[in-house]
Design an enzyme around this catalytic site. Structure first.
Site, mmCIF file in Angstrom:
data_model
loop_
_atom_site.group_PDB
_atom_site.id
_atom_site.type_symbol
_atom_site.label_atom_id
_atom_site.label_comp_id
_atom_site.label_asym_id
_atom_site.label_seq_id
_atom_site.Cartn_x
_atom_site.Cartn_y
_atom_site.Cartn_z
ATOM 1 N N LYS A 22 0.846 -1.208 0.000
ATOM 2 C CA LYS A 22 0.000 0.000 0.000
ATOM 3 C C LYS A 22 0.876 1.251 0.000
ATOM 4 O O LYS A 22 0.659 2.194 -0.764
ATOM 5 C CB LYS A 22 -0.905 0.019 1.232
ATOM 6 C CG LYS A 22 -1.534 1.377 1.513
ATOM 7 C CD LYS A 22 -2.340 1.374 2.792
ATOM 8 C CE LYS A 22 -1.553 1.503 4.050
ATOM 9 N NZ LYS A 22 -1.184 2.886 4.411
ATOM 10 N N ASN A 23 1.917 1.270 0.853
ATOM 11 C CA ASN A 23 2.720 2.480 1.023
ATOM 12 C C ASN A 23 3.724 2.718 -0.094
ATOM 13 O O ASN A 23 4.464 3.686 -0.069
ATOM 14 C CB ASN A 23 3.406 2.468 2.396
ATOM 15 C CG ASN A 23 2.378 2.656 3.492
ATOM 16 O OD1 ASN A 23 1.232 3.028 3.229
ATOM 17 N ND2 ASN A 23 2.776 2.390 4.720
ATOM 18 N N CYS A 117 -4.502 12.451 13.260
ATOM 19 C CA CYS A 117 -5.194 11.164 13.155
ATOM 20 C C CYS A 117 -5.001 10.407 14.452
ATOM 21 O O CYS A 117 -4.285 10.874 15.343
ATOM 22 C CB CYS A 117 -4.739 10.389 11.934
ATOM 23 S SG CYS A 117 -3.285 9.391 12.179
ATOM 24 N N ARG A 122 0.679 14.421 13.389
ATOM 25 C CA ARG A 122 1.197 14.188 12.028
ATOM 26 C C ARG A 122 1.192 15.448 11.155
ATOM 27 O O ARG A 122 0.545 15.478 10.090
ATOM 28 C CB ARG A 122 0.445 13.053 11.342
ATOM 29 C CG ARG A 122 0.481 11.761 12.146
ATOM 30 C CD ARG A 122 -0.184 10.621 11.445
ATOM 31 N NE ARG A 122 0.581 10.165 10.298
ATOM 32 C CZ ARG A 122 0.176 9.154 9.515
ATOM 33 N NH1 ARG A 122 -0.982 8.566 9.752
ATOM 34 N NH2 ARG A 122 0.898 8.753 8.510
ATOM 35 N N PRO A 123 1.938 16.480 11.533
ATOM 36 C CA PRO A 123 1.989 17.689 10.716
ATOM 37 C C PRO A 123 2.703 17.420 9.387
ATOM 38 O O PRO A 123 3.345 16.388 9.231
ATOM 39 C CB PRO A 123 2.824 18.637 11.589
ATOM 40 C CG PRO A 123 3.677 17.743 12.420
ATOM 41 C CD PRO A 123 2.854 16.510 12.684
ATOM 42 N N ASP A 309 4.988 0.465 12.066
ATOM 43 C CA ASP A 309 3.776 -0.190 11.543
ATOM 44 C C ASP A 309 3.659 -1.651 11.953
ATOM 45 O O ASP A 309 2.655 -2.292 11.650
ATOM 46 C CB ASP A 309 3.722 -0.068 10.017
ATOM 47 C CG ASP A 309 3.525 1.376 9.569
ATOM 48 O OD1 ASP A 309 3.717 1.648 8.376
ATOM 49 O OD2 ASP A 309 3.205 2.221 10.420
ATOM 50 N N ARG A 401 -8.517 -0.617 4.902
ATOM 51 C CA ARG A 401 -7.717 0.421 4.251
ATOM 52 C C ARG A 401 -6.381 -0.109 3.747
ATOM 53 O O ARG A 401 -5.818 0.424 2.797
ATOM 54 C CB ARG A 401 -7.435 1.562 5.228
ATOM 55 C CG ARG A 401 -8.678 2.299 5.703
ATOM 56 C CD ARG A 401 -8.291 3.503 6.480
ATOM 57 N NE ARG A 401 -7.329 4.298 5.694
ATOM 58 C CZ ARG A 401 -6.859 5.456 6.137
ATOM 59 N NH1 ARG A 401 -7.233 5.909 7.315
ATOM 60 N NH2 ARG A 401 -6.000 6.148 5.408
HETATM 61 C C1 EPZ Z 1 4.424 6.894 6.416
HETATM 62 O O1 EPZ Z 1 3.639 7.944 6.990
HETATM 63 C C2 EPZ Z 1 3.499 5.692 6.296
HETATM 64 N N1 EPZ Z 1 2.373 6.037 5.446
HETATM 65 C C3 EPZ Z 1 3.000 5.290 7.676
HETATM 66 O O2 EPZ Z 1 2.239 4.097 7.549
HETATM 67 C C4 EPZ Z 1 4.192 4.984 8.570
HETATM 68 O O3 EPZ Z 1 3.743 4.736 9.870
HETATM 69 C C5 EPZ Z 1 5.150 6.192 8.598
HETATM 70 O O4 EPZ Z 1 5.529 6.563 7.269
HETATM 71 C C6 EPZ Z 1 6.420 5.896 9.386
HETATM 72 O O5 EPZ Z 1 7.058 4.784 8.892
HETATM 73 C C7 EPZ Z 1 2.554 6.020 4.091
HETATM 74 O O6 EPZ Z 1 3.614 5.749 3.557
HETATM 75 C C8 EPZ Z 1 1.361 6.374 3.265
HETATM 76 P P1 EPZ Z 1 6.451 10.273 8.468
HETATM 77 P P2 EPZ Z 1 4.176 9.447 6.995
HETATM 78 O O7 EPZ Z 1 6.312 11.555 7.732
HETATM 79 O O8 EPZ Z 1 5.034 9.684 5.816
HETATM 80 C C9 EPZ Z 1 6.720 13.601 11.909
HETATM 81 C C10 EPZ Z 1 0.405 2.621 7.863
HETATM 82 O O9 EPZ Z 1 0.035 2.049 8.902
HETATM 83 N N2 EPZ Z 1 6.593 14.582 10.830
HETATM 84 O O10 EPZ Z 1 7.605 9.428 8.146
HETATM 85 O O11 EPZ Z 1 3.001 10.323 7.216
HETATM 86 C C11 EPZ Z 1 5.467 12.732 12.071
HETATM 87 O O12 EPZ Z 1 4.505 13.370 12.846
HETATM 88 C C12 EPZ Z 1 0.847 4.099 7.940
HETATM 89 O O13 EPZ Z 1 0.487 2.089 6.753
HETATM 90 C C13 EPZ Z 1 6.634 15.932 11.145
HETATM 91 O O14 EPZ Z 1 6.786 16.313 12.302
HETATM 92 O O15 EPZ Z 1 5.092 9.434 8.312
HETATM 93 C C14 EPZ Z 1 6.038 11.478 12.712
HETATM 94 O O16 EPZ Z 1 6.172 11.687 14.071
HETATM 95 C C15 EPZ Z 1 0.550 4.724 9.261
HETATM 96 N N3 EPZ Z 1 6.505 16.831 10.135
HETATM 97 C C16 EPZ Z 1 7.405 11.358 12.041
HETATM 98 O O17 EPZ Z 1 7.741 12.662 11.560
HETATM 99 C C17 EPZ Z 1 6.354 16.443 8.815
HETATM 100 O O18 EPZ Z 1 6.243 17.300 7.931
HETATM 101 C C18 EPZ Z 1 7.481 10.366 10.890
HETATM 102 O O19 EPZ Z 1 6.390 10.602 10.043
HETATM 103 C C19 EPZ Z 1 6.321 15.069 8.518
HETATM 104 C C20 EPZ Z 1 6.449 14.152 9.543
#
Ligand code: EPZ
Length: 434
Positions: A22-23, A117, A122-123, A309, A401
């Site tokens: 999916k990702n 969420c 998740r900003p 995950d 999902r």
């Molecule tokens: C991806 O989400 C995945 N989703 C998530 O999978 C996964 O949990 C996550 O990466 C971490 O591995 C997809 O690929 C669609 P991040 P993403 O940006 O990209 C902070 C699932 O279950 N952050 O790597 O949204 C954020 O809050 C889902 O399949 C900021 O602060 O995650 C988090 O604490 C859930 N500012 C950390 O960084 C930003 O602009 C990592 O988030 C972006 C992120």
């Protein structure tokens, strides 16, 4: 809302197949917006989030044909709007992946700002900051992110992410592919899905080096072309199935997976008493060791370390392990929602901030439980599979999902699971027949 009814206690046996990731499919579909030629993607999982992503592309004006259920032929020839609506973004945060390609190709994009969420705030501040470094002007207008490239085209830049972000890295890769000059991304995410996206984009004529490492270099190109690509297997689905075999004391073969994408998971589960043999490059044989499950501490971190995950599924498994295991969640600030539901089934878990201690083993018994997010729902399914009696899991729309045909797949290896469909909910699963 649909529910799952599970009768636990059946050791799972047989072969189970993994679907596409999916990702990876989500950003790969978005990448098709970078060209007016046709992009063909194979092994796209038939899950709710991909149906939403497809709708997003169609709303923008792209055509998405599916000659086969898991093959998508995408043509972004006549994009009519650069706006991803609130209606879509509120159902799926990954809609923000439209920002990069729209900004990169058309110099403008408008995407509803995703809210928080269940697992965290998740900003997307790091995404937006990076776009600004590429020369974009970003404004927030009544809840929408409005981005535009004043010169009509972005300009390559040095981007250092303060924090590793998966979709942030993907969004910048897509935006920078059509920028003038070179972009370097430092502290980039290294997930296999990033490498898969880069492989597709390079087939489309992009010039990306270093995907999968901390430093990614992108030489902007004038235009991109169509391409054909097969999405990698889903490593989190693979990990979930490994845990399913171990928690039920079963013996299964997992096919069409890629063990090299989940080394940290395989190593951690091995430490916890799960025997995992690599029969070949795409097949794993899994069973619980004769000496049973043992408590083992774990910390979630970005790839190549133990993925967040898999944290919820691991917690469910540790409820059946001998001893206390400490689970430290470092990626999301609110990703222990499943713990209270597992406790309702008889687990013994104490939580302190981002640390959870699971005291095991405890006997789990069936109960009514509530799924709060995608991976939490997977952990409740695992707990129900080893609990005595019946478990009724509510709000399983979360699991739809990201897990394709989970009921049919688990039943194929002996699980006693059924979907109790809510007559009113017309959902993707209904289309899947179970
Ligand atoms: C991806 O989400 C995945 N989703 C998530 O999978 C996964 O949990 C996550 O990466 C971490 O591995 C997809 O690929 C669609 P991040 P993403 O940006 O990209 C902070 C699932 O279950 N952050 O790597 O949204 C954020 O809050 C889902 O399949 C900021 O602060 O995650 C988090 O604490 C859930 N500012 C950390 O960084 C930003 O602009 C990592 O988030 C972006 C992120």
């Amino acid at each position: 809302m649909d529910k799952f009814l599970i009768k636990g206690g059946v050791p799972l046996k047989g072969k189970i197949e993994v679907s596409g990731a999916k990702n990876s499919a989500l950003p790969c579909l978005a990448a098709a917006l970078l060209t007016d030629e046709t992009v063909i993607l194979h092994n796209v999982p038939y899950v709710k989030d991909l149906i939403t992503q497809r709708r997003l592309l169609e709303d923008l004006g792209a055509t998405v044909l599916t000659p086969e259920l898991r093959t998508h032929k995408i043509s972004a020839t006549s994009i009519v709007t650069f706006e991803a609506s609130y209606e879509l973004v509120k159902t799926m945060r990954a809609s923000v992946l439209a920002l990069g390609p729209l900004l990169g190709r058309f110099g403008q994009a408008k995407v509803s700002m995703p809210g928080g969420c269940a697992i965290g705030t998740r900003p997307i501040d790091l995404h937006l900051k990076a776009f600004e470094q590429l020369g974009a002007v970003i404004e927030l207008e009544s809840g929408d992110v409005v981005a535009r490239a004043p010169k009509g085209r972005l300009v390559g830049a040095e981007i250092g992410f303060e924090k590793v972000t998966v979709t942030g890295t993907e969004n910048v890769m897509m935006a920078a592919a059509l920028a003038t000059g070179k972009t370097t991304i430092r502290n980039a995410a290294r997930e296999p899905e990033i490498e898969d996206l880069a492989e597709l984009m390079n087939r489309m004529g992009a010039r990306i080096r270093g995907a999968g490492t901390e430093t990614i270099e992108i030489d902007g190109v004038e235009g991109m072309n169509g391409a054909e690509h097969t999405i990698i297997p889903d490593r989190i689905e693979t990990g979930t199935f490994i845990a399913a075999a171990a928690i039920t004391g079963g013996e299964i073969e997992i096919t069409r997976c890629n063990p090299s994408h989940l080394r940290a998971v395989i190593a951690q589960l091995g430490t916890a008493g799960v025997e995992i043999a690599e029969l070949n490059q795409s097949t794993l044989a899994v069973r619980r060791s004769a000496s049973g499950l043992k408590a083992a501490d774990v910390t979630t971190e970005p790839h190549p370390h133990f993925p967040t995950d898999m944290q919820a599924q691991y917690m469910a498994l540790m409820t059946q392990a001998e001893g206390d295991s400490l689970i430290r969640e470092t990626i999301f600030e609110n990703r222990f929602m499943h713990a209270s539901e597992l406790t309702r089934m008889g687990a013994n878990i104490s939580i302190h901030g981002n640390e959870a201690t699971v005291h095991g083993p405890t006997k789990l018994s069936g109960a009514r439980v509530l799924a709060s997010d995608l991976r939490a729902s997977a952990s409740l399914v695992l707990a129900a599979l080893c609990a005595t009696g019946e478990t009724l899991i509510d709000r399983v729309y979360h699991i739809d999902r990201g897990y394709e045909m989970i009921v049919r797949k688990l039943r194929s290896i002996g699980a006693d699971i059924e979907r109790i469909a809510d007559s009113s909910s017309a959902n993707a699963e209904a289309g899947q027949g179970v």
